[in-house]
Design a protein around this motif. Structure first.
Motif, PDB file in Angstrom:
ATOM      1  N   LYS A  57       0.516  -0.887  -0.125  1.00 11.92           N
ATOM      2  CA  LYS A  57      -0.308  -0.307  -0.142  1.00 11.92           C
ATOM      3  C   LYS A  57       0.691   1.564   0.052  1.00 11.92           C
ATOM      4  O   LYS A  57       0.803   2.344   0.246  1.00 11.92           O
ATOM      5  CB  LYS A  57      -0.811  -0.360   1.632  1.00 11.92           C
ATOM      6  CG  LYS A  57      -1.415  -0.938   1.181  1.00 11.92           C
ATOM      7  CD  LYS A  57      -3.379  -0.430   2.467  1.00 11.92           C
ATOM      8  CE  LYS A  57      -4.099  -2.178   2.023  1.00 11.92           C
ATOM      9  NZ  LYS A  57      -5.379  -1.549   2.925  1.00 11.92           N
ATOM     10  N   GLN A  91       2.093   2.896   2.224  1.00 11.25           N
ATOM     11  CA  GLN A  91       1.644   4.203   3.297  1.00 11.25           C
ATOM     12  C   GLN A  91       2.798   4.396   4.202  1.00 11.25           C
ATOM     13  O   GLN A  91       2.438   5.133   5.602  1.00 11.25           O
ATOM     14  CB  GLN A  91       0.489   3.642   4.130  1.00 11.25           C
ATOM     15  CG  GLN A  91      -0.496   3.129   3.236  1.00 11.25           C
ATOM     16  CD  GLN A  91      -2.342   2.484   3.316  1.00 11.25           C
ATOM     17  OE1 GLN A  91      -1.852   2.444   5.536  1.00 11.25           O
ATOM     18  NE2 GLN A  91      -2.618   2.733   2.861  1.00 11.25           N
ATOM     19  N   ASN A  95      -9.010   3.163  11.002  1.00  8.02           N
ATOM     20  CA  ASN A  95      -9.078   3.172   9.990  1.00  8.02           C
ATOM     21  C   ASN A  95      -9.936   3.680   9.964  1.00  8.02           C
ATOM     22  O   ASN A  95     -10.715   3.267   9.081  1.00  8.02           O
ATOM     23  CB  ASN A  95      -8.408   3.469   8.706  1.00  8.02           C
ATOM     24  CG  ASN A  95      -8.488   3.560   7.461  1.00  8.02           C
ATOM     25  OD1 ASN A  95      -8.849   5.248   7.616  1.00  8.02           O
ATOM     26  ND2 ASN A  95      -8.386   3.597   6.587  1.00  8.02           N
ATOM     27  N   ARG A 101     -11.796   5.905   8.226  1.00  3.47           N
ATOM     28  CA  ARG A 101     -12.714   6.723   7.385  1.00  3.47           C
ATOM     29  C   ARG A 101     -12.926   4.838   6.184  1.00  3.47           C
ATOM     30  O   ARG A 101     -13.079   5.933   5.287  1.00  3.47           O
ATOM     31  CB  ARG A 101     -11.211   7.563   6.546  1.00  3.47           C
ATOM     32  CG  ARG A 101     -11.589   8.349   7.640  1.00  3.47           C
ATOM     33  CD  ARG A 101     -10.083   9.568   6.820  1.00  3.47           C
ATOM     34  NE  ARG A 101     -10.455  10.957   8.505  1.00  3.47           N
ATOM     35  CZ  ARG A 101      -9.890  11.976   7.207  1.00  3.47           C
ATOM     36  NH1 ARG A 101      -9.438  12.045   6.711  1.00  3.47           N
ATOM     37  NH2 ARG A 101     -10.350  13.104   8.457  1.00  3.47           N
ATOM     38  N   ASP A 102     -11.888   3.891   5.894  1.00  5.94           N
ATOM     39  CA  ASP A 102     -12.651   2.662   4.939  1.00  5.94           C
ATOM     40  C   ASP A 102     -13.624   2.449   5.700  1.00  5.94           C
ATOM     41  O   ASP A 102     -13.735   1.682   6.428  1.00  5.94           O
ATOM     42  CB  ASP A 102     -10.888   2.494   5.302  1.00  5.94           C
ATOM     43  CG  ASP A 102     -11.372   0.963   4.546  1.00  5.94           C
ATOM     44  OD1 ASP A 102     -12.535   0.676   3.729  1.00  5.94           O
ATOM     45  OD2 ASP A 102     -10.750  -0.402   5.047  1.00  5.94           O
ATOM     46  N   MET A 103     -14.492   3.264   5.551  1.00  4.22           N
ATOM     47  CA  MET A 103     -16.044   2.357   5.532  1.00  4.22           C
ATOM     48  C   MET A 103     -16.770   1.353   5.169  1.00  4.22           C
ATOM     49  O   MET A 103     -17.397   0.293   6.193  1.00  4.22           O
ATOM     50  CB  MET A 103     -17.195   3.750   4.776  1.00  4.22           C
ATOM     51  CG  MET A 103     -17.572   4.731   5.848  1.00  4.22           C
ATOM     52  SD  MET A 103     -17.678   4.338   7.528  1.00  4.22           S
ATOM     53  CE  MET A 103     -17.500   6.594   7.688  1.00  4.22           C
ATOM     54  N   LYS A 104     -16.306   0.582   4.498  1.00  8.65           N
ATOM     55  CA  LYS A 104     -16.433  -0.267   4.121  1.00  8.65           C
ATOM     56  C   LYS A 104     -15.897  -1.840   4.731  1.00  8.65           C
ATOM     57  O   LYS A 104     -15.836  -2.116   5.374  1.00  8.65           O
ATOM     58  CB  LYS A 104     -15.794  -1.068   2.424  1.00  8.65           C
ATOM     59  CG  LYS A 104     -17.175  -0.188   1.693  1.00  8.65           C
ATOM     60  CD  LYS A 104     -16.316  -1.146  -0.138  1.00  8.65           C
ATOM     61  CE  LYS A 104     -17.385  -0.225  -1.240  1.00  8.65           C
ATOM     62  NZ  LYS A 104     -16.951  -0.010  -3.077  1.00  8.65           N
ATOM     63  N   GLY A 105     -14.574  -1.253   5.206  1.00  7.45           N
ATOM     64  CA  GLY A 105     -13.895  -2.578   5.790  1.00  7.45           C
ATOM     65  C   GLY A 105     -14.307  -2.044   7.381  1.00  7.45           C
ATOM     66  O   GLY A 105     -14.317  -2.887   8.120  1.00  7.45           O
ATOM     67  N   LYS A 110     -17.526  -3.880   8.134  1.00  7.34           N
ATOM     68  CA  LYS A 110     -17.044  -5.606   7.790  1.00  7.34           C
ATOM     69  C   LYS A 110     -16.834  -5.844   8.997  1.00  7.34           C
ATOM     70  O   LYS A 110     -17.083  -6.934   9.462  1.00  7.34           O
ATOM     71  CB  LYS A 110     -15.692  -5.438   7.295  1.00  7.34           C
ATOM     72  CG  LYS A 110     -15.395  -7.129   6.801  1.00  7.34           C
ATOM     73  CD  LYS A 110     -14.461  -6.985   5.609  1.00  7.34           C
ATOM     74  CE  LYS A 110     -13.739  -8.896   5.517  1.00  7.34           C
ATOM     75  NZ  LYS A 110     -12.383  -8.843   4.566  1.00  7.34           N
ATOM     76  N   THR A 113     -23.437   3.305   4.467  1.00  5.13           N
ATOM     77  CA  THR A 113     -22.048   2.401   3.412  1.00  5.13           C
ATOM     78  C   THR A 113     -23.527   1.109   3.261  1.00  5.13           C
ATOM     79  O   THR A 113     -23.857  -0.013   4.465  1.00  5.13           O
ATOM     80  CB  THR A 113     -21.426   2.076   4.346  1.00  5.13           C
ATOM     81  OG1 THR A 113     -20.524   3.400   4.713  1.00  5.13           O
ATOM     82  CG2 THR A 113     -20.281   1.176   4.149  1.00  5.13           C
TER      83      THR A 113
END
Length: 559
Positions: A174, A176, A286, A288-292, A295, A318
């Protein structure tokens, strides 16, 4: 007494008017009591790894021993922490406090300029930083008083093979984790090893000692460090605990901690309050990673969640969020910015749990007002002043305003900060001679003692001499199903002094400015209606998710 404090008549059954601030001498006493009581219970979990209260005890003791024995820091020295929500964070917080030192919470998203200001202003001696942000530290550390940099990776405490794998992916896949040149720095795990087996001397921590230097956002110039003492935070933790405590199961709660622990809301409401309950903080690194994030929520049985309006709105929008099992959820607490009615109503419809709005500031550790936990539906109020807290509305002349009149909200109580670090003039401006903290928020109180925020004093729009409050405009436009997010600001206008401008992120690509204006004509009186409508793909926000109206105002001036 209750005529002066009408809110006491509206307190839920079992909530006392006052708390006993002397119950604990320091945050460390609260921690040590929780460790004795809940030693084998889960305290913090992150990426599938859980630390018990006993493990937090051992690891924070090791870190405290390293700070005192190896770094030879002295009582009152400052240690900066620059990390998102990872397991190293609570270990570092409690280690610093157990050593009698002061935590300087630092936003990892800071630019080099902002970081240098905070490290210089606080005079921090050491900093713990996540590898992802170490390059920012490297660029300024030579111009600060930092003697030791301690680095750590997201996966460092997650065990094998998950930890090394996460670190590898973040750095090489990634990309990062930029390279950082920090000669002499050591790893967090090395610091723990250095402290292992060493005893921590009994440090006498008194209630008036500064536990945290908590820097305020700096939206009106340079960030100031609020001096929050052990007494301030113990008081606020006890105030919030008795308020929430009616339906809390000790040793069984799991709270979703998505707001960063460096922010005062999550620090007190999640980390400290739920520590006293023997709860587990499920750390979201994180959000901000709405999908994660969704989950993660699907695989976690959680009973509580805190957040800001944009976080709740983001989750609701989401895919998959509505499929989560909410059967254990009994506490949803919103603060940090105004909760919008449209978001609160949708939250209740999807989760079955009322979104309770609370109000606080960095300077009040943070909670000052909260809605009763038995609230059936969103009421638009920030709630009632919590135990041992007084609130009032003052006019520009400093006189108390009558019921339902708008003025500046002022707060008095044991959670009000000691003052701003090295800024006596700023402290005198904020806290008057009677001990009232002037919040800068325009508000009103109803006859029952419920307080309502009208807006930030600085964000108020003046149209032809009429006060227009952005919150009201945003609340109205947020009800449009085609709108994802909205912010209202004042822009200069030759005729009326200022005019209302709204900046919108669309949910429906077909939404037009005319449709927005037409909707507002039915809902808002003439001078409140937006003259200008701008569409953007996103709104500028702080790292916690508060919308930055100031940036929108400035960019509008340049247009």
């Amino acid at each position: 007494m209750s005529s002066e404090r009408p809110w006491l008549n509206k307190y839920p059954a079992g909530v006392p008017a006052e708390i006993d601030v002397e119950q604990y001498r320091s945050i460390v006493s609260v921690l040590e009591t929780a460790i004795k009581r809940y030693r084998d219970k889960p305290a913090f979990s992150n990426f599938g790894k859980t630390l018990t209260y006993g493990e937090i005890d051992d690891l924070s003791t090791q870190f405290a021993a390293y700070l005192l024995h190896t770094l030879k820091l002295k009582k009152g020295d400052r240690v900066a922490l620059m990390m998102p929500n990872v397991l190293q964070y609570p270990i570092a917080i409690f280690g610093v406090l157990r050593a009698g030192l002061t935590v300087v919470n630092t936003n990892p998203m800071y630019t080099a300029r902002e970081l240098k200001h905070q490290l210089t202003d606080s005079g921090a001696s050491a900093i713990v930083v996540l590898d992802n942000f170490a390059d920012t530290v490297a660029s300024v550390v030579g111009e600060t008083s930092i003697k030791q940099v301690i680095t750590t990776g997201v996966g460092d405490l997650l065990g094998f093979p998950k930890g090394p794998l996460i670190n590898f992916v973040l750095k090489y896949v990634k990309k990062q984790v930029p390279d950082a040149d920090l000669p002499g720095s050591i790893r967090f795990s090395e610091a723990l090893s250095a402290g292992r087996g060493k005893s921590v001397p009994d440090v006498d921590i008194s209630p008036g000692d500064i536990a945290f230097l908590q820097y305020t956002g700096g939206t009106t110039g340079v960030a100031k460090g609020a001096m929050l003492t052990h007494r301030n935070l113990v008081a606020n933790m006890l105030q919030a605990s008795v308020w929430l405590g009616q339906n809390v199961k000790h040793g069984e709660e799991t709270i979703i901690t998505a707001l960063p622990l460096y922010h005062i809301f999550a620090l007190t409401a999640n980390c400290l309050v739920f520590m006293q309950f023997g709860g587990c903080n499920h750390l979201i690194t994180n959000p901000r990673d709405m999908k994660g994030f969704v989950k993660e929520l699907r695989s976690t049985s959680f009973s509580s969640i805190t957040g800001v309006n944009t976080l709740f709105n983001g989750l609701l929008n989401t895919p998959g969020f509505d499929k989560i099992d909410f059967s254990n959820l009994h506490l949803s607490l919103g603060g940090g910015m105004a909760v919008q009615r449209a978001v609160a109503e949708r939250w209740k419809a999807v989760t079955g749990c009322t979104l309770i709005e609370a109000y606080g500031l960095t300077e009040t550790s943070p909670a000052a007002c909260m809605n009763p936990m038995n609230l059936e539906d969103f009421n638009g109020a920030i709630g009632l002043p919590i135990p041992s807290t007084e609130a009032c509305i003052k006019g520009d002349d400093g006189a108390m305003m009558p019921v339902d009149e708008v003025g500046e909200l002022c707060i008095r109580g044991p959670q009000v900060m000691k003052g701003y670090w090295n800024r006596p003039e700023e402290t005198a401006k904020a806290i008057d001679s009677d001990g009232w903290l002037h919040t800068g928020d325009m508000a009103k109180m109803d006859a029952d003692g419920f307080f309502y925020i009208v807006d930030r004093k600085k964000d108020m729009i003046l149209v032809s001499g009429f006060n227009v409050y952005p919150n009201e405009i945003e609340d109205v436009i947020a009800q449009m199903p085609e709108v994802l997010e909205v912010a209202a600001v004042g822009v200069p206008d030759e005729k009326s002094g200022e005019a209302v401008k709204v900046v919108i992120v669309k949910k429906d690509p077909g939404l037009t400015a005319d449709k927005v204006k037409s909707f507002c004509r039915n809902e808002l009186t003439g001078y409140k209606q937006p003259r200008f409508v701008e569409f953007r793909t996103e709104l500028p926000k702080t790292n916690v998710g508060k919308i930055l109206r100031r940036e929108l105002r400035e960019s509008s001036k340049e247009d």
